[in-house]
Scaffold this motif. Structure first.
Motif, short mmCIF file in Angstrom:
data_model
loop_
_atom_site.label_atom_id
_atom_site.label_comp_id
_atom_site.label_asym_id
_atom_site.label_seq_id
_atom_site.Cartn_x
_atom_site.Cartn_y
_atom_site.Cartn_z
N GLU A 1 0.75 -1.10 0.06
CA GLU A 1 0.10 0.18 0.12
C GLU A 1 0.75 1.27 0.08
O GLU A 1 0.58 2.43 -0.80
CB GLU A 1 -0.96 -0.02 1.23
N ASN B 1 -0.32 6.29 -2.70
CA ASN B 1 -1.38 5.32 -2.44
C ASN B 1 -2.84 5.57 -2.72
O ASN B 1 -3.33 6.71 -2.64
CB ASN B 1 -1.46 5.20 -0.83
N THR B 2 -3.41 4.49 -3.37
CA THR B 2 -4.91 4.88 -4.08
C THR B 2 -6.07 5.28 -2.84
O THR B 2 -6.63 6.37 -3.35
CB THR B 2 -5.38 3.65 -4.75
N THR B 3 -5.81 4.76 -1.76
CA THR B 3 -6.87 5.02 -0.66
C THR B 3 -6.72 6.77 -0.47
O THR B 3 -7.66 7.35 -0.50
CB THR B 3 -6.41 4.30 0.59
N TYR B 4 -5.51 7.03 -0.16
CA TYR B 4 -5.16 8.39 0.38
C TYR B 4 -5.59 9.45 -0.96
O TYR B 4 -5.88 10.37 -0.73
CB TYR B 4 -3.85 8.60 0.52
N THR C 1 -7.49 9.15 -3.42
CA THR C 1 -8.86 9.18 -3.61
C THR C 1 -9.65 9.88 -2.46
O THR C 1 -10.73 10.71 -2.76
CB THR C 1 -9.85 7.94 -3.71
N GLU C 2 -9.27 9.63 -1.19
CA GLU C 2 -10.17 10.04 -0.11
C GLU C 2 -9.58 11.60 0.52
O GLU C 2 -10.40 12.34 1.05
CB GLU C 2 -9.99 9.01 1.15
N VAL D 1 -6.20 1.86 6.44
CA VAL D 1 -5.61 1.14 5.73
C VAL D 1 -4.84 0.15 6.43
O VAL D 1 -4.18 0.68 7.46
CB VAL D 1 -4.36 1.96 4.85
#
Lengths: 429, 531
Positions: A123, A131-134, A136-137, A374
């Motif tokens: 991640e 990091n994709t989560t970071y 996008t969010e 995460v």
């Protein structure tokens, strides 16, 4: 007036000779082994590849900033038609000439950005925005789409390195051709191109500093950041030039042509950039501290809290107050034995500056990702010491190898530069 | 160049009462010869000499034997004094009430500490730079013995070449090794083309008249500022003050509550910058002021999500109903109050403690520290009421079951927007703290749940008898005639209130406690006690 004017190079040795070859082998092999050791240690004493990449980035930034500083020094000598510096300019040219090899060292950093999106690697490797989560969010979609995304990051890196390599090779090659044929027109042409080159250099370094070190904290920004990066790099470059000259002269190379007057002027620049760095660093801090806007102070928060508070004080004292006083006296600037200690201490501080920029951000990123849910994030278990030491020594040996490889058995002084006579007879009154 | 100290040496060279020998000036044809002669002179033991040339000659300093200047140490000392002066000044002025006779002015700026080094560094830095620069300039002047009104060398015509093509060495007569007989031969040996003795004219040592005049003029001018200040002491002026910086005094900007600027051609046909003629602008569409993002309706309004619109309405209606008489029929429906604490608020011992602390500050003055409605303000007001000197609505007991039965969202809204004569506290108490106070009120109420009180017949009964736990939200349309307004309450509020409490319908109990008027409050209080 009555002293005999030197008209040509008089040192018995002006090139590395045989020592270069053994250093290339030792530095290349030893450097790779030590970096591999650092990588392996990071799995036992830290957070594996994530910790390793952060430490690696610290060292990469340290050496690339020094080589970029050297490139700028070369450009500025031509821009100002400087006479005094000709005898030491080749060292800076060769240091800038190591940029192509440093571009190879950039590959792991580039992979850390590209790998997650292509191979689904862990991640969080190095840059939080990767990091994709970071992304996008937390980040705004615009930012991810247009600036902080792996493709554009890679494209920009290629542009930076292309510009720097072209500039570095142009100035090094022209200077070496002049060694052969003594053509004064070469100097004129290098002078002509120095002005646009400085502009190109400035633009690329500005965005490189944003990309490589400021984007570690993706939502934070400081418009003075490139100047901060550049100021540290210039300090590092002058210190490295002094250090290389001291090493060469100890081995009996350039003993006659580089005098304490050259050291004196190089030390003056070192002193100037100690204070320039401090001025920029403090300006950045003061404005952010005074305005007290959360999105800006957030960068200093981890660095002024807890243990890092003392780390910041080390930077204040070691990078500003002490060197400011200890590089001021004229007698010390001209004392080679003293300069050994001074430049090594200053280089250590310049390394520490990058360390202070990069490492706290890793802890912040862990926390941010943990807060986003995460998995496996939260508190890192990084132990400072062996990973850093191995990585630095490894990359320092590689840098030495690059330098020797680029220097070869060719002259370390521009033998037939039209202003060489000025430089050989340079006196600081 | 070294200064020539040519005073107090009259006895050494008796060249006559009208003049004194200062030294001997030798001219050389080239800078090399000059440097050579300087070295020779130094080897001969001569120390007091100076060289003059049209341009800086490399190597002349060691040849003459000029010592390293002491100026850097002077600059360092003054710079350090500047450091202590600047830090001390800022400490005295900003961070102390007074030091000795000097008054301080502690003034809090943007929440920074009174004595805060980062903020002091720019001032300190500038003071150090300024004082060091002054030390360098005036120190070098002083060390060189400057300014001098006259130098005897300027009386020698040949010396004018020193700015053109002449190279001169001046050996001073004060030097212990100066031998008037030998020196001429020595200088000629060292390559001098011409020699000339330099005399100081002792007859003409008066200050030039214009210098005197200038000095007197400056002294006179110096007295002006203090004289003007003295004259202006305690004076008053009817004229407007002078405007030295009109750009700063009349800035091209609009201020709060001003009319929008007229950008039309004339006063008669105004064309306003903004159509509504107001200079103040609202928020830009799609933006939120920092710190005003209310993305969680339950947390910020106390209304269960999905019914935010009601809260907005209730808030507006609240103001309307407290300011004008309003028909009970048009009173808004009761919103869907939150029955449990919102997710964003942590119910912990720490927040209860925080709630207690805030409660004791903001609420206890009227409602009392136990919430029984016996705060000091209330006691005093009731005493005045009894004397017909005030008309005060008694503060409500928070242990009244009409309050006990209220859902937490409703309590939160009461603190936020006020009820009846209680004012809103949203500007004083933060959202987090308001929830903490609600939590503390709930804790107080729980602590009093099993309390008993004497009814009118003298029997001890539990204070809270009928209402169940406030879990069921109030059905908003069962009692449309809720006494929201003083008008409704003043007339017949006591009847429905009493009735509904008897029926123990919690929803109605909720609504009755929302009564704005004095009578309704009294009525419900009474009914609460008597039941």
């Amino acid at each position: 007036m009555h002293a005999v004017k030197k008209t040509k190079v008089t040192s018995p040795n002006v090139s590395l000779g045989d020592t270069g070859g053994s250093l290339i082998l030792l530095g290349g092999v030893g450097g790779l082994v030590l970096i591999a050791a650092s990588f392996a240690l990071s799995f036992f004493m830290a957070n594996g590849i994530t910790s390793f990449l952060h430490v690696y980035l610290v060292n990469f930034l340290f050496f690339i900033s020094i080589s970029l500083g050297a490139l700028f020094i070369v450009l500025v000598q031509h821009l100002t038609k400087a006479g005094w510096s000709v005898a030491v300019r080749r060292i800076a040219e060769i240091m800038a000439g190591t940029i192509p090899y440093l571009a190879l060292l950039f590959v792991p950093i580039l992979l850390s950005v590209i790998a997650p999106s292509v191979y689904g690697a862990p991640e969080y490797l190095l840059y939080l925005w990767a990091n994709t989560t970071y992304a996008t969010e937390v980040l705004s979609p615009d930012k991810v789409a247009y600036y902080l995304n792996p493709t554009h990051f890679a494209v920009r890196a290629v542009v930076y390195f292309t510009v720097w390599i072209v500039l570095a090779r142009y100035y090094l090659n022209r200077s070496r051709i002049q060694d052969e044929n003594g053509d004064h027109n070469l100097t004129s042409r290098m002078q002509f191109w120095s002005a646009p080159s400085v502009l190109l250099f400035a633009i690329t370094v500005i965005f490189a500093s944003f990309d490589w070190s400021m984007s570690l904290a993706p939502i934070w920004f400081s418009t003075i950041w490139p100047v901060y990066f550049f100021a540290g790099g210039m300090l590092g470059a002058f210190c490295t030039i002094i250090l290389i000259l001291l090493m060469l002269q100890k081995r009996g190379i350039l003993t006659e042509d580089v005098t304490e007057d050259h050291y004196h002027d190089l030390s003056k620049f070192t002193f100037g950039f100690i204070f320039f760095w401090s001025y920029i660093a403090f300006s950045q801090f003061l404005l952010i501290w005074y305005a007290n806007i959360p999105e800006e102070t957030i960068w200093y928060r981890p660095r002024l809290d807890g243990g890092w508070r003392w780390a910041s004080l080390v930077l204040l004292c070691g990078h500003t107050l002490i060197p400011f006083l200890l590089m001021m006296p004229r007698t010390l600037r001209r004392n080679k034995n003293y300069l050994w200690y001074a430049v090594i201490a200053l280089l250590a501080m310049h390394w520490y500056d990058h360390f202070w920029i990069v490492m706290p951000q890793m802890f912040v990123s862990f926390q941010d990702l943990g807060a986003l849910g995460v998995e496996g994030m939260g508190t890192p278990k990084h132990i400072f010491g062996p990973v850093e030491a191995c990585c630095f020594l490894g990359m320092a040996m590689l840098y030495a190898a690059f330098f020797c490889w680029e220097a070869g058995d060719r002259p370390l002084i521009p033998l037939r530069d039209p202003r060489l006579v000025d430089s050989l007879n340079h006196k600081v009154h | 160049m070294t200064p020539s100290h040519n005073h107090n040496s009259n006895a050494q060279t008796p060249t006559g009462p009208t003049s004194r020998l200062v030294g001997i000036l030798a001219e050389f044809s080239s800078p090399d010869k000059l440097v050579h002669a300087c070295e020779q002179a130094r080897h001969a033991g001569i120390r007091r000499m100076d060289a003059y040339s049209p341009f800086p000659v490399h190597g002349i300093d060691p040849a003459i034997g000029i010592r390293r200047t002491r100026l850097p140490f002077l600059v360092l000392a003054v710079g350090l004094s500047g450091l202590f002066l600047a830090v001390g000044l800022q400490y005295t002025v900003n961070a102390t009430d007074s030091i000795g006779p000097f008054p301080g002015y502690p003034f809090l700026i943007s929440g920074k500490p009174l004595f805060s080094l980062p903020a002091n560094i720019p001032v300190t830095f500038e003071v150090i730079v300024l004082s060091s620069a002054f030390a360098a300039l005036f120190g070098s002047l002083a060390l060189n013995g400057l300014p001098r009104f006259a130098n005897p060398l300027h009386r020698i015509p040949r010396f004018k070449k020193a700015t053109n093509n002449g190279f001169f060495l001046m050996v001073e007569a004060e030097d212990p090794n100066y031998n008037p007989r030998q020196i001429r031969n020595q200088l000629e040996q060292w390559g001098a083309d011409a020699l000339e003795e330099v005399h100081l004219d002792l007859t003409d040592h008066k200050l030039p008249a214009f210098v005197k005049m200038l000095f007197i003029l400056m002294l006179a001018l110096c007295t002006l500022p203090p004289a003007l200040i003295y004259r202006a002491r305690g004076d008053s002026h009817s004229l407007p003050r002078l405007h030295f910086n009109p750009d700063m005094d009349w800035q091209y900007k609009s201020q709060a509550q001003q009319v929008a600027p007229n950008i039309g051609a004339s006063e008669d046909k105004p064309e306003w910058l903004f159509a509504d003629q107001r200079a103040m602008r609202g928020e830009v569409a799609g933006t939120v002021i920092r710190g005003r993002l209310k993305d969680d309706a339950a947390y910020f309004t106390g209304v269960a999500s999905g019914a935010e619109g009601h809260a907005e309405l209730a808030e507006i209606q609240q103001y309307v109903s407290t300011s004008v008489n309003q028909d009970a029929a048009t009173a808004p429906p009761e919103p869907n109050w939150l029955a449990t604490f919102p997710a964003r608020f942590a119910v912990t011992p720490e927040t209860i403690a925080r709630g207690k602390q805030r409660f004791d500050i903001y609420c206890a003055v009227c409602h009392g520290t136990t919430g029984s409605g016996d705060g000091m303000v209330n006691q005093r007001a009731m005493a005045l009421n009894a004397l017909q000197r005030a008309n005060w609505t008694s503060a409500k007991s928070l242990h009244d079951h009409t309050v006990v039965d209220q859902p937490v969202g409703r309590l939160f809204d009461t603190i936020t927007n006020g009820r009846g004569t209680m004012g809103p506290y949203k500007s004083q108490i933060s959202v987090e703290d308001r929830w903490a106070i609600v939590l503390y009120i709930k804790a107080l109420q729980d602590a009093m749940t099993d309390a008993v009180a004497q009814d009118d017949d003298g029997n001890w009964v539990p204070v809270r008898t009928t209402a169940p736990a406030p879990t069921a939200p109030a059905p908003t349309d069962t009692e449309p005639s809720a006494p929201e307004s003083p008008a409704a309450a003043g007339g017949d509020a006591s009847t429905p209130t009493g009735a509904t409490v008897d029926q123990a319908v919690p929803a109605v109990a909720n609504q009755s406690s929302a009564a704005g008027g004095e009578a309704a409050d009294t009525a419900s209080e009474n009914s609460g006690r008597t039941n």
